[in-house]
Scaffold this active site. Structure first.
Site, PDB file in Angstrom:
ATOM      1  CE  LYS A  20      26.804  41.119  44.224  1.00 24.40           C
ATOM      2  NZ  LYS A  20      27.103  39.759  44.716  1.00 24.40           N
ATOM      3  NE  ARG A  69      32.367  32.108  38.662  1.00 21.01           N
ATOM      4  CZ  ARG A  69      31.708  31.282  39.471  1.00 21.01           C
ATOM      5  NH1 ARG A  69      31.342  30.095  39.052  1.00 21.01           N
ATOM      6  NH2 ARG A  69      31.398  31.670  40.691  1.00 21.01           N
TER       7      ARG A  69
END
Length: 247
Positions: free
Chosen positions: A124, A198
Site C-alpha cells: 500500500k 476475501r
C-alpha cells in the site's frame, strides 16, 4: 452510604427494570471490547494475542476453540494461510460457540481479522497505512457480539468464527500470480496481494458452513475503503440475497 444501602427487589431507573439494565450493561461491555480491540496497535494485538483475548470469553461460558496453522493446513485452508505466510506471527482461526438454544441451527458470525495489512508484495502507499491496524474490525465486531450475547445469557445458538492473520511483504510472502487452493477445493489466482480479505473469509466461511450448517451467516469485514463512495461515513454497506435477513 454504601454499607447502609440495600438494593430494592425491583430496581427501576428511568423506567428500566433491573433485567433491562443488565442487558444494557452486557451490550455496552461487548461494544467496549470491540472498540478496545480495534484501537490496539498492531505490535500489541497480533494474531496470537487476539486469539488469546478471544479465549477469555470462556469465562462467560463461551466454548472457544483456537486452530493454528497446522490444523488449518490439515483442513486445506490454503487461501487464509497464503495471506499470513509472509508474517513471522502464526495465523489462527478462532471459533466461539454459544449453544443455549436447544437443537436449532445456529446463527453464524464470521469476521475478517487482518491484524495489520501492508498490502503484502502489492504494498500500500505509505500515507494512511497506519490505519491498517484496524483491518481486523470485522473480527473485533464478532468477538464483541459474542461477549454481549454471553453476558446477556441469551437463549439462542450462535457461532462466531474469526480468521486472524498479518499480511506482510516478507521473503516468504505470496506473490502476485501465485495460485492457492481454498478449503472448498477451488483454486484462486492471486493477482493482487492487497486483495487479502476475501482469501481469509472464503476459508472461514467454508469452515463455518461445513462444520455448523448455520441457519444464516453474517459476514463482517473491512474489505474496501471504496464502500465510502456511496453511503459515506454515515452508513455501513450491507449486502444480502435475503431481504428478510437484512430487515
Amino acid at each position: 452510604e454504601a454499607d447502609r444501602f440495600t438494593p430494592p427487589k425491583s430496581l427501576s431507573v428511568l423506567g428500566l427494570e433491573l433485567a433491562d439494565l443488565n442487558k444494557a450493561e452486557a451490550l455496552y461491555s461487548g461494544i467496549k471490547l470491540a472498540r478496545d480491540l480495534v484501537n490496539e496497535p498492531a505490535n500489541i494485538l497480533t494474531p496470537p494475542e487476539f486469539a488469546q483475548r478471544a479465549s477469555k470469553l470462556a469465562e462467560l461460558g463461551v466454548e472457544v476453540e483456537v486452530l493454528g496453522e497446522k490444523e488449518m493446513a490439515e483442513l486445506g485452508m490454503g487461501a487464509l494461510l497464503g495471506v499470513g505466510q509472509g508474517s513471522e506471527l502464526e495465523s489462527h482461526l478462532v471459533v466461539m460457540k454459544w449453544m443455549k438454544g436447544g437443537d436449532e441451527a445456529p446463527l453464524a458470525f464470521v469476521g475478517k481479522g487482518v491484524c495489520f495489512d501492508t498490502g503484502g508484495i502489492s504494498i500500500k502507499p505509505a500515507s494512511g497505512m497506519e490505519e491498517m491496524t484496524m483491518d481486523m474490525g470485522g473480527a473485533a465486531a464478532v468477538t464483541g457480539a459474542m461477549h454481549a450475547i454471553a453476558a446477556s445469557n441469551l437463549t439462542c445458538n450462535v457461532v462466531g468464527v474469526i480468521g486472524l492473520v498479518e499480511n506482510m511483504p516478507d521473503g516468504r510472502a505470496q506473490r502476485p500470480g501465485d495460485v492457492v487452493t481454498s478449503m472448498s477445493g477451488q483454486t484462486i489466482e492471486v493477482l493482487n496481494t492487497d486483495a487479502e480479505g476475501r482469501l481469509v473469509l472464503c476459508d472461514a466461511l467454508t469452515f463455518t458452513k461445513e462444520r455448523y450448517q448455520p441457519s444464516a451467516i453474517v459476514d463482517l469485514a473491512t474489505l474496501t475503503g471504496a464502500i465510502l463512495v456511496s453511503p459515506g461515513h454515515e452508513y455501513a454497506g450491507l449486502f444480502s440475497v435475503a431481504d428478510s435477513l437484512v430487515a
